[in-house]
Design an enzyme around this catalytic site. Structure first.
Site, mmCIF file in Angstrom:
data_model
loop_
_atom_site.group_PDB
_atom_site.id
_atom_site.type_symbol
_atom_site.label_atom_id
_atom_site.label_comp_id
_atom_site.label_asym_id
_atom_site.label_seq_id
_atom_site.Cartn_x
_atom_site.Cartn_y
_atom_site.Cartn_z
ATOM 1 N N MET A 160 0.842 -1.188 0.000
ATOM 2 C CA MET A 160 0.000 0.000 0.000
ATOM 3 C C MET A 160 0.883 1.247 0.000
ATOM 4 O O MET A 160 1.709 1.424 0.887
ATOM 5 C CB MET A 160 -0.917 -0.038 1.229
ATOM 6 C CG MET A 160 -2.025 -1.063 1.079
ATOM 7 S SD MET A 160 -2.872 -1.427 2.623
ATOM 8 C CE MET A 160 -3.600 0.132 3.041
ATOM 9 N N GLU A 161 0.645 2.092 -0.995
ATOM 10 C CA GLU A 161 1.513 3.227 -1.249
ATOM 11 C C GLU A 161 1.577 4.191 -0.057
ATOM 12 O O GLU A 161 0.547 4.602 0.476
ATOM 13 C CB GLU A 161 0.989 3.979 -2.473
ATOM 14 C CG GLU A 161 2.071 4.664 -3.232
ATOM 15 C CD GLU A 161 1.927 6.154 -3.196
ATOM 16 O OE1 GLU A 161 0.795 6.631 -2.999
ATOM 17 O OE2 GLU A 161 2.950 6.836 -3.361
ATOM 18 N N GLN B 218 4.886 -4.514 -7.776
ATOM 19 C CA GLN B 218 3.702 -3.978 -8.458
ATOM 20 C C GLN B 218 4.040 -2.773 -9.343
ATOM 21 O O GLN B 218 4.743 -1.860 -8.916
ATOM 22 C CB GLN B 218 2.641 -3.560 -7.435
ATOM 23 C CG GLN B 218 1.319 -3.200 -8.102
ATOM 24 C CD GLN B 218 0.235 -2.818 -7.106
ATOM 25 O OE1 GLN B 218 0.282 -1.750 -6.527
ATOM 26 N NE2 GLN B 218 -0.755 -3.689 -6.946
ATOM 27 N N CYS C 202 -6.077 1.570 -8.424
ATOM 28 C CA CYS C 202 -5.818 2.804 -7.669
ATOM 29 C C CYS C 202 -6.860 3.883 -7.994
ATOM 30 O O CYS C 202 -7.066 4.223 -9.159
ATOM 31 C CB CYS C 202 -4.414 3.314 -7.970
ATOM 32 S SG CYS C 202 -4.019 4.781 -7.008
ATOM 33 N N LYS D 91 -4.525 -6.724 -10.347
ATOM 34 C CA LYS D 91 -5.474 -6.323 -9.304
ATOM 35 C C LYS D 91 -6.444 -5.325 -9.902
ATOM 36 O O LYS D 91 -6.031 -4.360 -10.541
ATOM 37 C CB LYS D 91 -4.701 -5.669 -8.157
ATOM 38 C CG LYS D 91 -5.556 -5.000 -7.122
ATOM 39 C CD LYS D 91 -5.003 -5.264 -5.741
ATOM 40 C CE LYS D 91 -5.826 -4.631 -4.666
ATOM 41 N NZ LYS D 91 -5.225 -3.408 -4.170
ATOM 42 N N ASN E 77 -10.744 -9.159 -1.943
ATOM 43 C CA ASN E 77 -10.140 -8.050 -1.194
ATOM 44 C C ASN E 77 -11.186 -6.983 -0.884
ATOM 45 O O ASN E 77 -12.097 -6.751 -1.659
ATOM 46 C CB ASN E 77 -8.987 -7.454 -2.023
ATOM 47 C CG ASN E 77 -8.460 -6.152 -1.439
ATOM 48 O OD1 ASN E 77 -8.504 -5.097 -2.074
ATOM 49 N ND2 ASN E 77 -7.940 -6.199 -0.235
ATOM 50 N N GLY E 78 -11.000 -6.347 0.278
ATOM 51 C CA GLY E 78 -11.846 -5.219 0.668
ATOM 52 C C GLY E 78 -12.557 -5.445 1.977
ATOM 53 O O GLY E 78 -13.328 -6.398 2.114
ATOM 54 N N GLY F 102 -5.571 -5.545 3.460
ATOM 55 C CA GLY F 102 -4.921 -4.246 3.338
ATOM 56 C C GLY F 102 -4.926 -3.559 4.687
ATOM 57 O O GLY F 102 -4.147 -3.893 5.590
ATOM 58 N N ARG F 103 -5.878 -2.622 4.842
ATOM 59 C CA ARG F 103 -5.912 -1.828 6.072
ATOM 60 C C ARG F 103 -6.125 -2.667 7.323
ATOM 61 O O ARG F 103 -5.644 -2.324 8.405
ATOM 62 C CB ARG F 103 -7.013 -0.762 5.960
ATOM 63 C CG ARG F 103 -6.717 0.280 4.889
ATOM 64 C CD ARG F 103 -7.957 1.038 4.510
ATOM 65 N NE ARG F 103 -8.987 0.145 4.000
ATOM 66 C CZ ARG F 103 -10.273 0.439 3.900
ATOM 67 N NH1 ARG F 103 -10.691 1.619 4.265
ATOM 68 N NH2 ARG F 103 -11.137 -0.440 3.427
HETATM 69 C C1 LIG Z 1 -3.243 4.443 1.724
HETATM 70 C C2 LIG Z 1 -3.510 3.321 0.769
HETATM 71 C C3 LIG Z 1 -2.566 2.989 -0.182
HETATM 72 C C4 LIG Z 1 -2.801 1.947 -1.086
HETATM 73 N N1 LIG Z 1 -1.830 1.625 -2.000
HETATM 74 C C5 LIG Z 1 -2.019 0.573 -2.824
HETATM 75 C C6 LIG Z 1 -0.996 0.156 -3.734
HETATM 76 O O1 LIG Z 1 0.090 0.751 -3.818
HETATM 77 N N2 LIG Z 1 -1.260 -0.928 -4.520
HETATM 78 C C7 LIG Z 1 -2.454 -1.619 -4.448
HETATM 79 O O2 LIG Z 1 -2.644 -2.595 -5.168
HETATM 80 N N3 LIG Z 1 -3.421 -1.240 -3.617
HETATM 81 C C8 LIG Z 1 -3.229 -0.171 -2.795
HETATM 82 N N4 LIG Z 1 -4.228 0.189 -1.927
HETATM 83 C C9 LIG Z 1 -5.492 -0.574 -1.912
HETATM 84 C C10 LIG Z 1 -5.418 -1.746 -0.943
HETATM 85 O O3 LIG Z 1 -4.438 -2.674 -1.351
HETATM 86 C C11 LIG Z 1 -6.752 -2.486 -0.856
HETATM 87 O O4 LIG Z 1 -7.094 -2.966 -2.132
HETATM 88 C C12 LIG Z 1 -7.879 -1.596 -0.347
HETATM 89 O O5 LIG Z 1 -7.457 -0.799 0.724
HETATM 90 C C13 LIG Z 1 -9.077 -2.454 0.078
HETATM 91 O O6 LIG Z 1 -8.676 -3.456 0.972
HETATM 92 P P1 LIG Z 1 -8.757 -3.267 2.583
HETATM 93 O O7 LIG Z 1 -10.165 -2.902 2.906
HETATM 94 O O8 LIG Z 1 -8.307 -4.599 3.107
HETATM 95 O O9 LIG Z 1 -7.804 -2.144 2.914
HETATM 96 C C14 LIG Z 1 -4.020 1.232 -1.033
HETATM 97 C C15 LIG Z 1 -4.982 1.581 -0.077
HETATM 98 C C16 LIG Z 1 -4.741 2.602 0.811
HETATM 99 C C17 LIG Z 1 -5.813 2.948 1.837
#
Ligand SMILES: Cc1cc2nc3c(=O)[nH]c(=O)nc-3n(C[C@H](O)[C@H](O)[C@H](O)COP(=O)(O)O)c2cc1C
Length: 320
Positions: free
Chosen positions: A1-2, A61, A91, A132, A192-193, A216-217
């Site tokens: 996650m960026e 990625q 994204c 993705k 995911n999500g 992710g989060r």
């Molecule tokens: C701050 C932030 C940065 C993220 N950066 C990326 C990224 O670089 N590559 C990616 O595939 N997803 C990125 N995501 C998306 C997450 O990987 C994920 O798909 C999304 O947050 C939903 O999943 P979650 O509810 O488990 O967080 C980012 C999400 C957040 C909130």
């Protein structure tokens, strides 16, 4: 996650059994072939067998829209040792979408296919290419077409974040939509999500029919979420809730690792960023966040968290 999950975070999150693989922050590809240092900055694991220190594989990625540029950079990454290339079509960031990257390609499945196919042609014979997506840009009507486009382009696995780009991160995640996609694809689909707990994990699996999920989060909010899931899958028993002390320790270890290369103030803000993720789901983390949110001095911040590790000098780890 960026901006959130870098190599140190991947290291910390994979120290206990739980994750099967991890992914770097996206490397933004515009047109030029990027220099090796950009890949190494995003993925220091390239020089360490492309795994975290605990041996969990790291996929690299790429995010971009120009098939030729993506292919050239995938080739560059492969030469540097990348063992999987993941392509980001999810994204939602305005700046990224305005420059035609991330989820903006979901408006035209042919562009998803062209991007995946170009990267697959460049490196697919040597290493896997994965993708993705979200369910679409502003609607879900193209969700299946985009997923099929990724598969037809040569993706060997597809992660689906169960929301459109316009839905941002607003709940709910539409896990049942992932199931609709999964049923039409031959490659593994990963859900995911909004997986924040063991209960969410099971619900997402049940509604999507997917064997695997991506966190992710939720993994930042509770660094023991993946181990919790793994433990339950292998024993049928539930681990107790993650105590505050364990959270404080991981934040302190994180600070110590970041302090090797970053100035104190930057590290303090990174620690607060992670704590901010924890506080969404934990009462004690929320209380601590309120208490320390204005502190910029690292040692005082860590004291406020009650953690044990303090990194005093640049380049030196001190575990008290
Ligand atoms: C701050 C932030 C940065 C993220 N950066 C990326 C990224 O670089 N590559 C990616 O595939 N997803 C990125 N995501 C998306 C997450 O990987 C994920 O798909 C999304 O947050 C939903 O999943 P979650 O509810 O488990 O967080 C980012 C999400 C957040 C909130």
């Amino acid at each position: 996650m960026e901006g959130v999950i870098d190599a140190h975070t991947r290291d910390l999150l994979t120290r206990r059994p739980g994750f099967d693989w991890t992914v770097t922050e996206f490397v933004r590809v515009v047109d030029a072939r990027l220099p090796p240092r950009v890949f190494r900055r995003h993925c220091p694991e390239l020089d360490e067998g492309v795994t975290t220190p605990s041996g969990v594989p790291v996929a690299l990625q790429l995010l971009g829209s120009d098939p030729a540029a993506l292919a050239a950079n995938a080739e560059q990454a492969r030469k540097l040792g990348a063992s999987t290339i993941d392509l980001n079509f999810g994204c939602p960031a305005k700046l990224v979408n305005r420059h035609d990257g991330g989820a903006s390609l979901l408006r035209d499945p042919r562009r998803v296919q062209a991007a995946v196919a170009a990267v697959h042609a460049a490196v697919g014979g040597e290493i896997p290419v994965t993708a993705k997506i979200r369910l679409g840009f502003s609607h879900r009507r193209l969700a299946l077409d985009c997923a099929k486009a990724a598969e037809d382009g040569g993706a060997s696995q597809l992660v689906v974040h169960a929301r459109t780009r316009d839905e941002g991160y607003r709940p709910p995640a539409h896990w049942e939509w992932i199931g609709r996609i999964r049923r039409h694809l031959g490659i593994p689909v990963v859900a995911n999500g909004d997986i924040w707990s063991l209960e969410d994990y099971w619900k997402a699996r049940t509604l999507s029919g997917c064997r695997d999920v991506m966190l992710g989060r939720g993994a930042l909010a509770d660094p023991w979420l993946a181990p919790r899931i793994r433990h339950w899958l292998s024993t049928g028993e539930q681990l107790p809730a993650t105590p505050w002390q364990a959270r404080a320790e991981i934040l302190a270890e994180f600070a110590a690792l970041q302090r090797i290369t970053l100035p104190e103030r930057v590290v303090a803000s990174l620690v607060k960023q992670w704590l901010n993720h924890m506080r969404q789901r934990d009462v004690e983390a929320a209380r601590r966040f309120q208490a320390v949110k204005r502190i910029t001095e690292l040692e005082a911040l860590l004291k406020g968290l009650g953690g044990a590790a303090v990194a005093r000098d640049r380049g030196r780890l001190e575990l008290a």
